[in-house]
Scaffold this motif. Structure first.
Motif, PDB file in Angstrom:
ATOM      1  N   TRP A 175      16.887 -18.314   7.135  1.00 43.04           N
ATOM      2  CA  TRP A 175      16.246 -17.710   8.315  1.00 43.04           C
ATOM      3  C   TRP A 175      15.329 -18.715   9.001  1.00 43.04           C
ATOM      4  CZ3 TRP A 175      18.319 -13.901  10.585  1.00 43.04           C
ATOM      5  CH2 TRP A 175      18.897 -12.842   9.894  1.00 43.04           C
ATOM      6  N   GLY A 176      14.681 -19.568   8.215  1.00 40.49           N
ATOM      7  CA  GLY A 176      13.838 -20.610   8.794  1.00 40.49           C
ATOM      8  C   GLY A 176      14.641 -21.592   9.636  1.00 40.49           C
ATOM      9  N   CYS A 177      15.839 -21.936   9.154  1.00 39.77           N
ATOM     10  CA  CYS A 177      16.716 -22.817   9.941  1.00 39.77           C
ATOM     11  C   CYS A 177      17.048 -22.183  11.283  1.00 39.77           C
ATOM     12  CB  CYS A 177      17.999 -23.105   9.164  1.00 39.77           C
ATOM     13  SG  CYS A 177      17.791 -24.137   7.695  1.00 39.77           S
ATOM     14  N   SER A 178      17.416 -20.911  11.269  1.00 40.41           N
ATOM     15  CA  SER A 178      17.730 -20.208  12.521  1.00 40.41           C
ATOM     16  C   SER A 178      16.524 -20.155  13.441  1.00 40.41           C
ATOM     17  CB  SER A 178      18.209 -18.788  12.213  1.00 40.41           C
ATOM     18  OG  SER A 178      19.473 -18.791  11.605  1.00 40.41           O
ATOM     19  N   ALA A 179      15.367 -19.872  12.873  1.00 36.70           N
ATOM     20  CA  ALA A 179      14.158 -19.755  13.691  1.00 36.70           C
ATOM     21  C   ALA A 179      13.810 -21.075  14.362  1.00 36.70           C
ATOM     22  CB  ALA A 179      12.992 -19.272  12.823  1.00 36.70           C
ATOM     23  N   LEU A 180      13.982 -22.183  13.657  1.00 36.57           N
ATOM     24  CA  LEU A 180      13.687 -23.496  14.250  1.00 36.57           C
ATOM     25  C   LEU A 180      14.611 -23.792  15.421  1.00 36.57           C
ATOM     26  CD1 LEU A 180      12.952 -25.722  11.118  1.00 36.57           C
ATOM     27  CD2 LEU A 180      11.390 -25.240  13.020  1.00 36.57           C
ATOM     28  N   VAL A 181      15.888 -23.456  15.288  1.00 35.45           N
ATOM     29  CA  VAL A 181      16.824 -23.674  16.390  1.00 35.45           C
ATOM     30  C   VAL A 181      16.399 -22.872  17.612  1.00 35.45           C
ATOM     31  CG1 VAL A 181      19.205 -23.392  17.171  1.00 35.45           C
ATOM     32  CG2 VAL A 181      18.753 -24.231  14.856  1.00 35.45           C
ATOM     33  N   VAL A 182      16.077 -21.598  17.411  1.00 32.09           N
ATOM     34  CA  VAL A 182      15.684 -20.741  18.532  1.00 32.09           C
ATOM     35  C   VAL A 182      14.378 -21.221  19.153  1.00 32.09           C
ATOM     36  CG1 VAL A 182      14.946 -18.406  19.163  1.00 32.09           C
ATOM     37  CG2 VAL A 182      16.920 -18.743  17.646  1.00 32.09           C
ATOM     38  N   LEU A 183      13.381 -21.525  18.331  1.00 33.11           N
ATOM     39  CA  LEU A 183      12.068 -21.928  18.831  1.00 33.11           C
ATOM     40  C   LEU A 183      12.160 -23.220  19.643  1.00 33.11           C
ATOM     41  CD1 LEU A 183       8.989 -21.653  18.939  1.00 33.11           C
ATOM     42  CD2 LEU A 183       8.886 -22.873  16.742  1.00 33.11           C
TER      43      LEU A 183
ATOM     44  N   PRO B 148      23.237 -20.140  20.345  1.00 33.95           N
ATOM     45  CA  PRO B 148      24.215 -19.648  19.349  1.00 33.95           C
ATOM     46  C   PRO B 148      24.310 -20.512  18.092  1.00 33.95           C
ATOM     47  CG  PRO B 148      25.146 -19.547  21.555  1.00 33.95           C
ATOM     48  CD  PRO B 148      23.856 -20.292  21.671  1.00 33.95           C
ATOM     49  N   LEU B 149      23.779 -21.730  18.120  1.00 27.29           N
ATOM     50  CA  LEU B 149      23.820 -22.565  16.922  1.00 27.29           C
ATOM     51  C   LEU B 149      22.906 -22.030  15.823  1.00 27.29           C
ATOM     52  CD1 LEU B 149      23.936 -26.174  18.425  1.00 27.29           C
ATOM     53  CD2 LEU B 149      25.790 -24.563  17.975  1.00 27.29           C
ATOM     54  N   ALA B 150      22.049 -21.079  16.177  1.00 25.73           N
ATOM     55  CA  ALA B 150      21.214 -20.426  15.157  1.00 25.73           C
ATOM     56  C   ALA B 150      21.981 -19.362  14.389  1.00 25.73           C
ATOM     57  CB  ALA B 150      19.989 -19.792  15.822  1.00 25.73           C
ATOM     58  N   LEU B 151      23.137 -18.936  14.901  1.00 24.60           N
ATOM     59  CA  LEU B 151      23.857 -17.816  14.301  1.00 24.60           C
ATOM     60  C   LEU B 151      24.461 -18.119  12.923  1.00 24.60           C
ATOM     61  CD1 LEU B 151      25.650 -16.358  17.458  1.00 24.60           C
ATOM     62  CD2 LEU B 151      23.605 -15.481  16.303  1.00 24.60           C
ATOM     63  N   PRO B 152      25.070 -19.289  12.680  1.00 21.74           N
ATOM     64  CA  PRO B 152      25.649 -19.514  11.352  1.00 21.74           C
ATOM     65  C   PRO B 152      24.637 -19.400  10.215  1.00 21.74           C
ATOM     66  CG  PRO B 152      26.562 -21.089  12.907  1.00 21.74           C
ATOM     67  CD  PRO B 152      25.456 -20.375  13.618  1.00 21.74           C
ATOM     68  N   SER B 153      23.438 -19.970  10.394  1.00 22.83           N
ATOM     69  CA  SER B 153      22.418 -19.867   9.340  1.00 22.83           C
ATOM     70  C   SER B 153      22.032 -18.408   9.111  1.00 22.83           C
ATOM     71  CB  SER B 153      21.184 -20.684   9.715  1.00 22.83           C
ATOM     72  OG  SER B 153      21.498 -22.060   9.786  1.00 22.83           O
ATOM     73  N   ALA B 154      21.889 -17.651  10.203  1.00 27.86           N
ATOM     74  CA  ALA B 154      21.556 -16.233  10.070  1.00 27.86           C
ATOM     75  C   ALA B 154      22.687 -15.475   9.376  1.00 27.86           C
ATOM     76  CB  ALA B 154      21.279 -15.638  11.451  1.00 27.86           C
ATOM     77  N   ALA B 155      23.932 -15.806   9.716  1.00 18.27           N
ATOM     78  CA  ALA B 155      25.073 -15.133   9.089  1.00 18.27           C
ATOM     79  C   ALA B 155      25.119 -15.404   7.595  1.00 18.27           C
ATOM     80  CB  ALA B 155      26.370 -15.601   9.755  1.00 18.27           C
ATOM     81  N   LEU B 156      24.751 -16.607   7.190  1.00 12.77           N
ATOM     82  CA  LEU B 156      24.709 -16.944   5.764  1.00 12.77           C
ATOM     83  C   LEU B 156      23.536 -16.254   5.072  1.00 12.77           C
ATOM     84  CD1 LEU B 156      25.509 -20.771   5.960  1.00 12.77           C
ATOM     85  CD2 LEU B 156      26.982 -19.004   4.967  1.00 12.77           C
ATOM     86  N   ALA B 157      22.446 -16.047   5.786  1.00 12.64           N
ATOM     87  CA  ALA B 157      21.276 -15.393   5.190  1.00 12.64           C
ATOM     88  C   ALA B 157      21.545 -13.915   4.937  1.00 12.64           C
ATOM     89  CB  ALA B 157      20.066 -15.557   6.101  1.00 12.64           C
ATOM     90  N   VAL B 158      22.367 -13.259   5.772  1.00 15.03           N
ATOM     91  CA  VAL B 158      22.561 -11.805   5.628  1.00 15.03           C
ATOM     92  C   VAL B 158      23.128 -11.402   4.258  1.00 15.03           C
ATOM     93  CG1 VAL B 158      23.781  -9.811   6.602  1.00 15.03           C
ATOM     94  CG2 VAL B 158      22.586 -11.416   8.117  1.00 15.03           C
ATOM     95  N   PRO B 159      24.275 -11.937   3.730  1.00 18.97           N
ATOM     96  CA  PRO B 159      25.293 -12.713   4.449  1.00 18.97           C
ATOM     97  C   PRO B 159      26.359 -11.804   5.036  1.00 18.97           C
ATOM     98  CG  PRO B 159      25.804 -12.710   2.117  1.00 18.97           C
ATOM     99  CD  PRO B 159      24.565 -11.854   2.280  1.00 18.97           C
ATOM    100  N   LEU B 160      26.973 -12.263   6.145  1.00 19.64           N
ATOM    101  CA  LEU B 160      28.078 -11.525   6.729  1.00 19.64           C
ATOM    102  C   LEU B 160      29.346 -11.728   5.911  1.00 19.64           C
ATOM    103  CD1 LEU B 160      27.705 -12.238  10.569  1.00 19.64           C
ATOM    104  CD2 LEU B 160      26.955 -10.214   9.308  1.00 19.64           C
TER     105      LEU B 160
END
Length: 436
Positions: free
Chosen positions: A384-392, A300-312
């Motif tokens: 999105w790259g930040c989120s991807a690194l956390v998930v990977l 779930p720590l990947a979610l904030p970066s993704a939320a900012l990328a959308v942004p929500l």
């Protein structure tokens, strides 16, 4: 010889020993002062005529010695009585913050002076952090350790949230100099509380073969445990990309698309609320597979970066931040429980130092490269790259068998008999990464 029964009028929980109470109180006091002081230092630089670059230089001056001296601080804390190292570090932080406050209040602060004093503060933190974590870990006994860790972390997180809010209000009313002075007083009080820690139950350290040998022994403890070095390596990158997203990209997204600083402040406060909720959850929940549960909660720590990328919108971002705060506390308590259970007591501080080093070493690099990365690929792609690194990286760590298999045991690593006569009546407590 048996442990005397607890008094029926005892106000503390059975697992909250005198040492635990002192350590928690000291950490809360220091956290309240230090959270506001970090903000005050930035405003002190700006009030003295500095710009954003100067604020960054002073912040870097604090971070550099923290990274440089952490490993040495861990070795020192395993060679000397840990509470003395903590008090000495508190003294250094008190004096440096007091000098900083005097310079600001008299209007004589210069950039180089503020950078030097910030560097002294970072040096104190480098020696304090491993000693503090080792001290708290070594004071934990019994099956309620995870509950103690959770309450300790709740106290520290609550102090950081309250300290930042109080510090911001005081800066606006009385100025940054007085906030720095309050922080100096907080360090003094925290140091006094730590003087009264009872270390009679801590085994005496065997003579060592020197600082380098101590560092090598600490590294062998880390390198010999795949679950340990894999997670330390994971968080070297995870912490770095999260810091870049929150400190560099987050304010820009908030300014351009969410309405400015206020919604971003609300989102960050949501993360703080999440950490408190997560701490409350961990006072009751005792997962059997510590690291499996903890590592799953890193996703779930990947979610904030993704939320900012959308942004929500703000409501969506706030929900994500609360969830990530809950998740990081589940991981944090599980991680501290694993260290307490698996690491020998006489190596707590050295292992903690390597853990801290992994957590902070990449932060300056990530924040420095965040701007160039945005210019190269665009802000949304960088997020999105930040989120991807956390998930990977989290998926890679889950592939480590020891991470999936390590289970909670009834007793920690130290299986040798304990002199119960020297112990507190009902055991002790837990730790987290904390300010001095």
């Amino acid at each position: 010889m048996t442990t005397p029964p607890a008094s029926p009028h005892r106000r503390r929980p059975a697992w909250a020993s005198r040492n635990y109470t002192l350590l928690t109180a000291a950490a809360v006091v220091a956290g309240l002062g230090n959270a506001g002081a970090l903000i005050a230092a930035a405003f002190a630089v700006l009030d003295a005529g500095g710009d954003g670059t100067d604020v960054g230089l002073v912040a870097a001056a604090r971070t550099a010695p923290l990274v440089l001296f952490l490993l040495i601080g861990g070795a020192v804390a395993d060679r000397l009585p840990r509470h003395r190292v903590m008090v000495a570090a508190n003294t250094l932080n008190c004096l440096s913050q007091a000098a900083f406050a005097v310079l600001v209040l008299t209007g004589e602060a210069r950039l180089w002076q503020m950078a030097v004093l910030a560097a002294l503060g970072g040096t104190g933190q480098a020696f304090f952090a491993p000693a503090a974590e080792g001290m708290v870990l070594s004071s934990v006994t019994g099956t309620q350790a995870s509950r103690a860790f959770a309450f300790f972390r709740m106290g520290v997180n609550g102090a950081n949230i309250g300290g930042a809010a109080l510090g911001g209000a005081l800066i606006a009313t009385v100025g940054p100099g007085w906030v720095l002075a309050i922080d100096a007083a907080a360090f003094a009080l925290a140091g006094v509380l730590r003087v009264f820690l009872d270390v009679s139950h801590v085994p005496k350290r065997a003579p060592s073969g020197g600082l380098l040998r101590d560092l090598r022994e600490g590294w062998r403890e880390v390198a010999g445990r795949p679950w340990l070095w894999s997670i330390v390596g994971q968080f070297a990158v995870v912490n770095a990309v999260i810091a870049a997203a929150e400190s560099v990209y987050g304010p820009q997204v908030a300014e351009d698309q969410l309405g400015g600083a206020r919604p971003w402040g609300i989102a960050l406060a949501g993360f703080g609320v999440g950490t408190v909720v997560g701490g409350l959850l961990m006072t009751r929940w005792r997962p059997r597979r510590l690291l499996l549960v903890g590592t799953l909660c890193v996703f779930p720590l990947a979610l904030p970066s993704a939320a900012l990328a959308v942004p929500l919108p703000l409501t969506g971002l706030l929900t994500v931040m609360v969830l990530s705060g809950i998740a990081v506390e589940i991981f944090g308590v599980s991680w501290m429980m694993a260290l307490h259970q698996e690491i020998p007591e006489d190596k707590f501080s050295r292992v903690s130092a390597y853990d801290w080093f992994g957590s902070v070493a990449m932060l300056p690099v990530a924040t420095a490269l965040a701007g160039p990365a945005e210019n190269l690929v665009g802000r949304d792609t960088a997020l999105w790259g930040c989120s991807a690194l956390v998930v990977l990286l989290t998926a890679v760590v889950l592939a480590v068998p020891d991470v999936r298999r390590l289970e909670r045991r009834g007793r920690p690593f130290q299986e040798a008999p304990v002199d119960v006569a020297a112990e507190e009546p009902a055991g002790a407590a837990g730790s987290s990464k904390q300010t001095s």
